[in-house]
Design a protein around this motif. Structure first.
Motif, PDB file in Angstrom:
ATOM      1  N   TYR A   1      -8.764 -11.939  12.479  1.00  0.00           N
ATOM      2  CA  TYR A   1      -9.946 -11.498  11.730  1.00  0.00           C
ATOM      3  C   TYR A   1     -10.392 -10.118  12.209  1.00  0.00           C
ATOM      4  O   TYR A   1     -10.683  -9.225  11.406  1.00  0.00           O
ATOM      5  N   ALA A   2     -10.407  -9.929  13.535  1.00  0.00           N
ATOM      6  CA  ALA A   2     -10.830  -8.651  14.101  1.00  0.00           C
ATOM      7  C   ALA A   2      -9.862  -7.527  13.749  1.00  0.00           C
ATOM      8  O   ALA A   2     -10.282  -6.412  13.398  1.00  0.00           O
ATOM      9  N   ALA A   3      -8.555  -7.802  13.832  1.00  0.00           N
ATOM     10  CA  ALA A   3      -7.562  -6.767  13.553  1.00  0.00           C
ATOM     11  C   ALA A   3      -7.543  -6.378  12.082  1.00  0.00           C
ATOM     12  O   ALA A   3      -7.483  -5.194  11.737  1.00  0.00           O
ATOM     13  N   PHE A   4      -7.596  -7.379  11.199  1.00  0.00           N
ATOM     14  CA  PHE A   4      -7.603  -7.067   9.762  1.00  0.00           C
ATOM     15  C   PHE A   4      -8.848  -6.263   9.407  1.00  0.00           C
ATOM     16  O   PHE A   4      -8.790  -5.303   8.640  1.00  0.00           O
ATOM     17  N   ALA A   5      -9.998  -6.677   9.969  1.00  0.00           N
ATOM     18  CA  ALA A   5     -11.251  -5.972   9.694  1.00  0.00           C
ATOM     19  C   ALA A   5     -11.204  -4.549  10.243  1.00  0.00           C
ATOM     20  O   ALA A   5     -11.735  -3.619   9.623  1.00  0.00           O
ATOM     21  N   ALA A   6     -10.580  -4.369  11.400  1.00  0.00           N
ATOM     22  CA  ALA A   6     -10.488  -3.037  11.992  1.00  0.00           C
ATOM     23  C   ALA A   6      -9.718  -2.089  11.086  1.00  0.00           C
ATOM     24  O   ALA A   6     -10.081  -0.910  10.941  1.00  0.00           O
ATOM     25  N   VAL A   7      -8.641  -2.577  10.480  1.00  0.00           N
ATOM     26  CA  VAL A   7      -7.867  -1.756   9.549  1.00  0.00           C
ATOM     27  C   VAL A   7      -8.703  -1.429   8.316  1.00  0.00           C
ATOM     28  O   VAL A   7      -8.792  -0.278   7.889  1.00  0.00           O
ATOM     29  N   TYR A   8      -9.341  -2.442   7.766  1.00  0.00           N
ATOM     30  CA  TYR A   8     -10.128  -2.247   6.544  1.00  0.00           C
ATOM     31  C   TYR A   8     -11.314  -1.325   6.794  1.00  0.00           C
ATOM     32  O   TYR A   8     -11.620  -0.441   5.984  1.00  0.00           O
ATOM     33  N   GLU A   9     -12.003  -1.518   7.920  1.00  0.00           N
ATOM     34  CA  GLU A   9     -13.215  -0.767   8.210  1.00  0.00           C
ATOM     35  C   GLU A   9     -12.961   0.518   8.991  1.00  0.00           C
ATOM     36  O   GLU A   9     -13.920   1.244   9.293  1.00  0.00           O
ATOM     37  N   CYS A  10     -11.724   0.810   9.319  1.00  0.00           N
ATOM     38  CA  CYS A  10     -11.415   2.056  10.020  1.00  0.00           C
ATOM     39  C   CYS A  10     -12.088   3.216   9.283  1.00  0.00           C
ATOM     40  O   CYS A  10     -12.039   3.297   8.054  1.00  0.00           O
ATOM     41  N   GLU A  11     -12.708   4.103  10.012  1.00  0.00           N
ATOM     42  CA  GLU A  11     -13.505   5.157   9.398  1.00  0.00           C
ATOM     43  C   GLU A  11     -12.673   6.193   8.653  1.00  0.00           C
ATOM     44  O   GLU A  11     -13.217   7.008   7.897  1.00  0.00           O
ATOM     45  N   VAL A  12     -11.378   6.167   8.867  1.00  0.00           N
ATOM     46  CA  VAL A  12     -10.463   7.064   8.140  1.00  0.00           C
ATOM     47  C   VAL A  12      -9.376   6.218   7.482  1.00  0.00           C
ATOM     48  O   VAL A  12      -9.184   5.051   7.839  1.00  0.00           O
ATOM     49  N   PRO A  13      -8.650   6.774   6.517  1.00  0.00           N
ATOM     50  CA  PRO A  13      -7.574   6.010   5.881  1.00  0.00           C
ATOM     51  C   PRO A  13      -6.508   5.567   6.876  1.00  0.00           C
ATOM     52  O   PRO A  13      -6.204   6.268   7.835  1.00  0.00           O
ATOM     53  N   VAL A  14      -5.945   4.387   6.610  1.00  0.00           N
ATOM     54  CA  VAL A  14      -4.860   3.832   7.424  1.00  0.00           C
ATOM     55  C   VAL A  14      -3.604   3.760   6.570  1.00  0.00           C
ATOM     56  O   VAL A  14      -3.613   3.164   5.491  1.00  0.00           O
ATOM     57  N   VAL A  15      -2.530   4.374   7.048  1.00  0.00           N
ATOM     58  CA  VAL A  15      -1.224   4.321   6.384  1.00  0.00           C
ATOM     59  C   VAL A  15      -0.360   3.337   7.154  1.00  0.00           C
ATOM     60  O   VAL A  15      -0.053   3.560   8.330  1.00  0.00           O
ATOM     61  N   ALA A  16       0.037   2.241   6.525  1.00  0.00           N
ATOM     62  CA  ALA A  16       0.907   1.263   7.167  1.00  0.00           C
ATOM     63  C   ALA A  16       2.360   1.599   6.843  1.00  0.00           C
ATOM     64  O   ALA A  16       2.712   1.789   5.676  1.00  0.00           O
ATOM     65  N   ALA A  17       3.180   1.675   7.880  1.00  0.00           N
ATOM     66  CA  ALA A  17       4.614   1.931   7.721  1.00  0.00           C
ATOM     67  C   ALA A  17       5.346   0.637   8.047  1.00  0.00           C
ATOM     68  O   ALA A  17       5.425   0.233   9.207  1.00  0.00           O
ATOM     69  N   VAL A  18       5.868  -0.021   7.030  1.00  0.00           N
ATOM     70  CA  VAL A  18       6.408  -1.373   7.170  1.00  0.00           C
ATOM     71  C   VAL A  18       7.931  -1.373   7.114  1.00  0.00           C
ATOM     72  O   VAL A  18       8.521  -0.836   6.162  1.00  0.00           O
ATOM     73  N   HIS A  19       8.553  -1.993   8.105  1.00  0.00           N
ATOM     74  CA  HIS A  19      10.001  -2.172   8.066  1.00  0.00           C
ATOM     75  C   HIS A  19      10.323  -3.629   8.368  1.00  0.00           C
ATOM     76  O   HIS A  19       9.526  -4.355   8.973  1.00  0.00           O
TER      77      HIS A  19
END
Length: 249
Positions: free
Chosen positions: A84-102
């Protein structure tokens, strides 16, 4: 190994998961990831965050072996709170988050990618929620941000996966590239964002979160309640024990 943060160019923070063998994070790992993303976003020098992983795949969810080796409910509650904390941190991050998935992006990995602002993926990447087979529920909230509603339901019920190419067709993955080009591609996309006015970009992130039709934190917490129910009824332990007996992922 673990969670690390480095900086590239002007304003790009790179947060990397490296937890062999499959980036299935422990309770501590999920909270460390949350802290790293939040810290990166709070830094005034940061204009964009790239979230990626080393190893065989992006993320395989929670460390089920840790959960089954811990008596009582501490690990289950810890994993749920950590995710819950990690997902929220990504969503609420004050700047855009680019996920690079492999490679694989499963369970908690879908929670991270689904809450990211931009997703780029390698051509070997695939996404799925094996939760039903693990006696748990969760992250359908985030999967619904990546695939259409009926496909999301089918994926939850059947535990089938979808490829990065399929998500690219839906528009939820921006680019699909060979694996060796993934990091550079993510950094290139990040550089495009970082080149914009940082104050405007931060307000853009805030405004886009404000117009989301679904409260992702409340929705995910609702899902987690059913995981507790399944555990209390014995289904959780039964399926997790079977998973561990089979050798895990």
């Amino acid at each position: 190994m673990g969670i690390s943060t480095s900086r590239h160019g002007e304003g790009v923070a790179e947060v990397v998961m490296d937890a062999p063998p499959v980036n299935a994070l422990t309770v501590r790992g999920w909270f460390e990831l949350a802290d790293a993303v939040r810290e990166a976003g709070r830094d005034p020098a940061t204009r964009v965050v790239v979230l990626r992983a080393e190893g065989r795949g992006f993320n395989a969810g929670v460390d089920i072996k840790e959960m089954q080796a811990t008596s009582g409910f501490d690990a289950l509650v810890g994993a749920n709170r950590g995710c819950y904390a990690a997902f929220a941190a990504v969503y609420e991050c004050e700047v855009p988050v680019v996920a690079a998935v492999h490679g694989f992006c499963l369970g908690g990995g879908v929670g991270l990618a689904g809450n990211a602002d931009v997703v780029v993926a390698s051509d070997d990447a695939y996404f799925g929620l094996p939760e039903v087979e693990r006696g748990a529920l969760g992250a359908a909230t985030h999967l619904a941000r990546l695939v259409p509603q009926h496909l999301m339901r089918a994926m939850v019920y059947t535990c089938r996966n979808v490829t990065a190419a399929e998500l690219h067709a839906f528009g939820s993955v921006l680019e699909v590239v060979p694996r060796e080009q993934l990091r550079d591609t993510a950094l290139e996309v990040a550089a495009q964002i970082a080149a914009k006015d940082p104050y405007v970009i931060r307000r853009a992130k805030e405004s886009l979160n404000g117009i989301d039709p679904v409260d992702v934190k409340r929705s995910y917490r609702f899902e987690q309640g059913f995981t507790f129910e399944l555990n209390l009824m014995g289904a959780g332990d039964r399926h997790r024990d079977a998973f561990v007996a089979e050798g895990g992922r």
